[in-house]
Scaffold this motif. Structure first.
Motif, PDB file in Angstrom:
ATOM      1  N   GLY A  30      26.535-122.109 -31.318  1.00  0.00           N
ATOM      2  CA  GLY A  30      27.010-121.026 -30.456  1.00  0.00           C
ATOM      3  C   GLY A  30      27.583-121.542 -29.157  1.00  0.00           C
ATOM      4  N   VAL A 301      29.872-115.009 -30.237  1.00  0.00           N
ATOM      5  CA  VAL A 301      29.220-116.129 -30.919  1.00  0.00           C
ATOM      6  C   VAL A 301      28.006-116.610 -30.139  1.00  0.00           C
ATOM      7  CG1 VAL A 301      29.504-118.507 -31.703  1.00  0.00           C
ATOM      8  CG2 VAL A 301      31.328-116.863 -32.085  1.00  0.00           C
ATOM      9  N   SER A 704      34.594-116.722 -36.681  1.00  0.00           N
ATOM     10  CA  SER A 704      33.863-115.637 -37.333  1.00  0.00           C
ATOM     11  C   SER A 704      32.907-116.220 -38.376  1.00  0.00           C
ATOM     12  CB  SER A 704      34.831-114.667 -38.004  1.00  0.00           C
ATOM     13  OG  SER A 704      35.638-114.033 -37.059  1.00  0.00           O
ATOM     14  N   ALA A 707      30.024-117.624 -36.559  1.00  0.00           N
ATOM     15  CA  ALA A 707      29.111-116.572 -36.111  1.00  0.00           C
ATOM     16  C   ALA A 707      28.248-116.069 -37.266  1.00  0.00           C
ATOM     17  CB  ALA A 707      29.905-115.418 -35.508  1.00  0.00           C
TER      18      ALA A 707
END
Length: 822
Positions: A30, A301, A704, A707
């Motif tokens: 992250g 994220v 994405s 995440a």
């Protein structure tokens, strides 16, 4: 005390390896994603940021009563007049692209081994400019005299990169470059390579005095970028308010004569890259909305990573309740326990940040390749701003993400937990559900957004364009030519047409995918100039529609008898009439719904400063000359009898590409031996317009996916603890006769409810944002429910797979083992 807490934390981490690994991995990924994305956004926002007093003078002109178009370029006389009339203006510089002025040339030079190297001037970013431009933009001249390097006609300065490419380690100053075999130009200076974060884009600058025109008096040549620097303390808005009177003084007579209006404005140079999308931009501008979207992804994220940490830490509360109870019984204060849990949080965040720095170091090269610029380098470790962000993430993440678990865990009552009667509070359970819903909502928003971006990219790249893009090979038209060039091109077309792999050939000033630079107005003969509509036109020959397979919906195509002579304007005592072909949009703009009705009607258009009469001999179907982000333009074709072509387009057999290229090259070099043979394929060239959208789509997909991976890690950890919480309930249900399938669904069912709730909350938001983004395209993919159902199903599948192993493991636990102590 600190040593004691560190020892306790280390023991806890080693005893809970899976928990620790999930937390550190999620935090590291992250933080890495957040730092990479924010670095990219910061780079895009850094363009020309050191030029607070520099402005570009823009030009707004109307084509008809109400339609105004704003251009980044202006008339050459504007800058000198502003210096003379406004004391606020300290300096001015003009720069004009040689491509816009149709400057042709073969650049040749002698290499180290004595051979002559040839290249097309169009392959370079070659501009005419005032020497003061370097001062306004703080571009150092590494070699040569900055005061005189661009004073005289045909003075030329080049970038350090180009100097190295051409002259190697030799001193370039005083060296000679040759244009078109007969025109020698001396290099008078070398300027430092332009930084990547500037909207300027040039390799070669030649003195503006090389243009043998009285530029200080010309107010009808809007092709010159004009920059000014203001004296310190000047109010730009005050100067801008004077521009209306300035335009009236200098252009009133011209505007009256030609029936148009003009306005000028001041555009801060440091805002050009992010906010300017004018015609004739020197370089592509960034999409501010896309940068905001990337920043949202970055926050999403790192938010998912921190939510994971909070959820996993509070989920461990059942296992740590007895530990807290015993410590309280032996005298531990609540603040001591809070300190311990915050210490654990900071340690995890410290390891996560450290691991993210390693990942960033490994990502430097691939990330720069993805971004198309050198955004990251090892020098970031020397930048104080970077370390401020790192420390903020470490302390902010460690403290903020650790506070809630710390207060929850330290608040347990020892008498309750030691009796084995500990139950989680409703508030705590609701908080965890809210965090899980937030996590799913973020994941769903990212997947839906990415899916919609890729649907639009697929739509743009596969929609019927109205012309044939594939199998079209494009050459730069011959440049080093003589008076027989048109005859030679005719011979070239005839010779290669004999090859069975070649279908047709055409010449033109422009090609699809390249913005049409000739912009003017058109009206019906006999109408007032105020009824004009905007028009873009290009020169073609009689094979253009056939080669590009553009449909003719009315009238006829050009023949060789339709060639136009532009001078003189009068023929046999009457105005010269030029056969033209327009597209359907132009016909509609002129008031003809049925294109047949406009055939052989007369129209008025401009070529240069003069009005000309056109005879509409044909109407072609609308085609997408540029990206689908733009609507159909009003386009007109004209067939000149002089040589003005920039491109040769050859339609070839798609199954015999290389033999066709070889045949074309042999014939080209035979007829035009001094021209380099350069080619490209039109479909690839046209799709370059979507590079920004492709980059955005790939970044969305990459981050994405990251995440989702982080969320899946968290779900795996949460699933483990949900299984631990439900193990007694599952055992009792099995004893009471529940089937394996029934108990297997207990944990996933609760998770699916949370996912559906997150979908209900986030899908309307994503729909609204996606609709607004798609509306920015003149042509876009239709929105439908599958754009949201498929991402929702994907999130469900990922969530179920993340907890599947824990659900199965819990289902097959022996009830006797789990109920033995109750």
């Amino acid at each position: 005390m600190l040593q004691y807490h560190l020892k306790i934390a280390l023991r806890f981490f080693l005893r809970n390896k899976v928990f620790t690994l999930i937390n550190i991995s999620g935090l590291a990924l992250g933080i890495t994603a957040f730092l990479l994305l924010t670095r990219y956004v910061s780079f895009e926002k850094s363009y020309d940021q050191n030029l607070e007093n520099a402005f570009r003078v823009t030009l707004e002109s109307n084509y008809g009563e109400d339609f105004f178009a704003t251009s980044a370029a202006n008339h050459p006389a504007v800058g000198p007049a502003m210096v003379n009339e406004f004391p606020e203006v300290e300096q001015m510089a003009r720069i004009v692209d040689t491509k816009l002025m149709n400057v042709r040339g073969i650049l040749s030079y002698e290499t180290d081994n004595g051979a002559r190297a040839l290249s097309n001037l169009k392959d370079y970013n070659f501009y005419f400019a005032d020497g003061i431009l370097l001062d306004i933009f703080n571009i150092p001249l590494l070699q040569g005299d900055p005061k005189t390097a661009l004073d005289d006609p045909y003075d030329l300065i080049i970038s350090a990169r180009m100097a190295k490419q051409i002259f190697g380690n030799q001193d370039p100053v005083g060296k000679t470059l040759t244009i078109n075999s007969d025109h020698e130009i001396t290099v008078t200076g070398v300027f430092q390579d332009l930084p990547q974060n500037t909207h300027l884009n040039f390799d070669i600058l030649m003195s503006l005095s090389s243009l043998d025109f009285p530029l200080e008096t010309i107010w009808v040549w809007p092709e010159f970028y004009t920059y000014i620097s203001l004296k310190p303390g000047t109010n730009p808005e005050s100067l801008a308010s004077k521009m209306s009177a300035f335009v009236d003084i200098h252009m009133n007579e011209i505007m009256t004569e030609h029936g148009f209006k003009a306005r000028m404005g001041l555009q801060p140079v440091h805002e050009i890259h992010l906010t300017s999308h004018l015609s004739k931009e020197m370089s592509p501008s960034a999409n501010k909305g896309s940068l905001h979207f990337l920043m949202i992804i970055a926050l999403f994220v790192i938010g998912i990573a921190q939510i994971n940490f909070i959820n996993l830490s509070t989920s461990k509360s059942l296992e740590r309740a007895r530990e807290v109870g015993i410590k309280k019984v032996v005298g531990a204060k609540r603040y001591t326990l809070i300190y311990q849990f915050l210490c654990e949080s900071l340690i995890l965040n410290f390891v996560g940040v450290a691991l993210s720095l390693v990942l960033i170091s490994l990502a430097i090269k691939p990330f720069n390749n993805l971004a198309g610029a050198e955004i990251l380098s090892l020098s970031i470790w020397l930048q104080p701003g970077f370390w401020i962000v790192i420390i903020t993430i470490f302390l902010g993440g460690g403290l903020l993400a650790g506070l809630y678990p710390a207060f929850v865990l330290s608040g347990y009552k020892p008498i309750t937990v030691l009796k084995g009667k500990f139950h989680k509070t409703i508030q705590g359970a609701n908080m965890r559900k809210a965090l899980v819903i937030t996590q799913f909502a973020i994941a769903l928003a990212l997947i839906s957004g990415t899916y919609i971006v890729y649907k639009q990219l697929y739509f743009m790249q596969n929609k019927e364009l109205g012309f044939q893009a594939d199998q079209n090979l494009v050459l730069n038209a011959p440049i080093d030519v003589d008076s027989n060039v048109l005859q030679k091109i005719k011979v070239f077309k005839e010779e290669i047409s004999r090859n069975p792999f070649i279908n047709s050939t055409t010449q033109s000033t422009d090609i699809p995918g390249k913005p049409l630079s000739t912009v003017d107005a058109i009206r019906n003969l006999g109408e007032e100039k105020t009824n004009s509509v905007p028009l873009k036109f290009m020169s073609v020959d009689h094979d253009f529609l056939k080669t590009y397979k553009i449909e003719l919906v009315a009238g006829e195509d050009f023949s060789e008898e339709d060639q136009s002579t532009f001078f003189p304007l009068i023929e046999n005592g009457d105005p010269r009439i030029h056969p033209v072909i327009i597209n359907r949009s132009t016909a509609k703009a002129l008031g003809y719904a049925d294109p047949v009705e406009i055939i052989h009607k007369k129209i008025i258009f401009k070529y240069g400063p003069a009005d000309r009469i056109g005879d509409v001999i044909g109407v072609m179907a609308d085609y997408h000359h540029q990206s689908l982000q733009m609507g159909y333009e009003n386009i007109m074709f004209i067939y000149p009898d002089d040589y003005s072509s920039n491109y040769l387009t050859i339609n070839i057999d798609g199954h015999q590409i290389q033999p066709a290229i070889n045949a074309i090259k042999n014939e080209y070099k035979k007829l035009f031996p001094h021209d380099p043979f350069n080619y490209f394929f039109l479909d690839m060239y046209f799709n370059q317009q979507y590079n920004a959208e492709l980059k955005l789509g790939f970044i969305c997909l990459l981050f994405s996916g990251l995440a989702i991976f982080i969320a899946a890690l968290g779900l795996f950890g949460i699933g483990s603890h949900m299984a631990l919480e439900k193990i007694k309930e599952i055992s009792i249900r099995k004893v009471m006769g529940a089937s394996t399938a029934q108990v297997l669904l207990i944990i996933p069912k609760k998770l699916l409810v949370l996912i559906l709730l997150s979908g209900v909350l986030i899908i309307p938001v994503v729909y609204f944002l996606a609709r607004n983004w798609l509306n920015g395209f003149a042509f876009h993919t239709p929105m439908n429910m599958w754009m949201f159902i498929l991402p929702l199903l994907l999130v469900m599948a990922i969530a179920l797979l993340s907890i599947l192993s824990q659900s199965i493991k819990t289902t097959y636990v022996n009830p006797a083992d789990s109920l033995r102590n109750d």
